[in-house]
Design an enzyme around this catalytic site. Sequence first.
Site, mmCIF file in Angstrom:
data_model
loop_
_atom_site.group_PDB
_atom_site.id
_atom_site.type_symbol
_atom_site.label_atom_id
_atom_site.label_comp_id
_atom_site.label_asym_id
_atom_site.label_seq_id
_atom_site.Cartn_x
_atom_site.Cartn_y
_atom_site.Cartn_z
ATOM 1 N N SER A 158 0.885 -1.236 0.028
ATOM 2 C CA SER A 158 -0.033 -0.005 -0.139
ATOM 3 C C SER A 158 0.825 1.266 -0.110
ATOM 4 O O SER A 158 2.062 1.276 0.407
ATOM 5 C CB SER A 158 -0.829 -0.059 1.205
ATOM 6 O OG SER A 158 -1.608 1.060 1.423
ATOM 7 N N TYR B 190 -2.136 -1.564 10.749
ATOM 8 C CA TYR B 190 -2.109 -1.677 9.222
ATOM 9 C C TYR B 190 -0.760 -1.220 8.463
ATOM 10 O O TYR B 190 -0.159 -1.639 7.698
ATOM 11 C CB TYR B 190 -3.330 -0.716 8.676
ATOM 12 C CG TYR B 190 -3.308 -0.893 7.168
ATOM 13 C CD1 TYR B 190 -4.092 -2.068 6.555
ATOM 14 C CD2 TYR B 190 -3.151 0.164 6.183
ATOM 15 C CE1 TYR B 190 -4.504 -2.142 5.201
ATOM 16 C CE2 TYR B 190 -3.290 0.051 5.069
ATOM 17 C CZ TYR B 190 -3.938 -1.006 4.507
ATOM 18 O OH TYR B 190 -4.280 -1.190 3.019
#
Length: 254
Positions: free
Chosen positions: A145, A158
Site C-alpha cells: 500500500s 495496518y
Amino acid sequence: MSDRGRLAGKAAIVTGAASGIGEVTAQVLAREGASVCVADVNAKDGKRVADQIKAEGGAAIFVRTDVGKSAQVIRMFERTEKAFGRVDIVHNNAIWFRHGSATELDEKDWDGTLNIGLKAIYLAAKYGIPVMRKTGGGVIINTGSVHSLVSFAEATAYDAAKAGVLGLTRTLAIDYGPDIRVCAVLPGAILTPLWDDLQVPQKERRRYAKMVPANRLGTGEDIANAVVFLASDEASFITGTSLVVDGGMLARTE
C-alpha cells in the site's frame, strides 16, 4: 489452461479474491490466459468469482482459505496443484484490519491485522515456493500500500503490516532467486466495494480524488494490470522491489 494471453499456460492463486482488487485481478489474470485459484474466506462470493471466470471461458476453482492458518494455506496449494498441475503465480492480496492508536487498539485486532496482512505472506512462501519450484519457479506478488512508504494517523497495525510487506518481499527475493521472483504492488486510493461497506461519503471520495495528480480514484483494473505486468515475462528482470500505483498521490508534498 488457455494457450492465449501473456500468462498462457500458467496457474495463479489470488488470495482475498472474492471482492475488490482481488476479484478484478483474478478475472484479469484469467483473461490473460492463467488458470486461477480464487482463495477467500467468503465462500459465497468466492464461488461467484470462480463461476464468472468459467462462464467467460477461463479456468478457475474456489478454495475457501483463511490465509493466516498454515493448514488452510497448505490445502490451498494442494488443491491448486491438483486442479492445474502447477502453481506459477501467487498474488498475496488478502487483508483484514482494524484501525486505532497503539493505546486504543485491542491486542486481538493487532494480531488479526498482522496475521492476514503479513504472516500470510510468510506462510504462502513457506508452503508455496516448494510447489512452484516443481515446475521451474514462478512469481510472488504481494499487495502492499502507499501505507508501506508513508504513515497515517491511527493506522498502527495496518501501517506496520504494510511496511513489513516491503521487507519480506526483499528478503524472499534474495533467498529464492533466480527461479522465484518476488515483487510488491502498492495501491493508493482505490475505489472498491469496501468504500460502500464503510459508507465513505461522496464528499470524502471527492476529497481523496483531488489529492491525486491523476484527479481520480484508482480502480481494481489499475492494480490488476500492474499485477499482470509483474507476473509476465515482460517483468523478468524485476524482483525484490515494489511498483507504486497511486495516480501520483505520493508525489505531493502538501
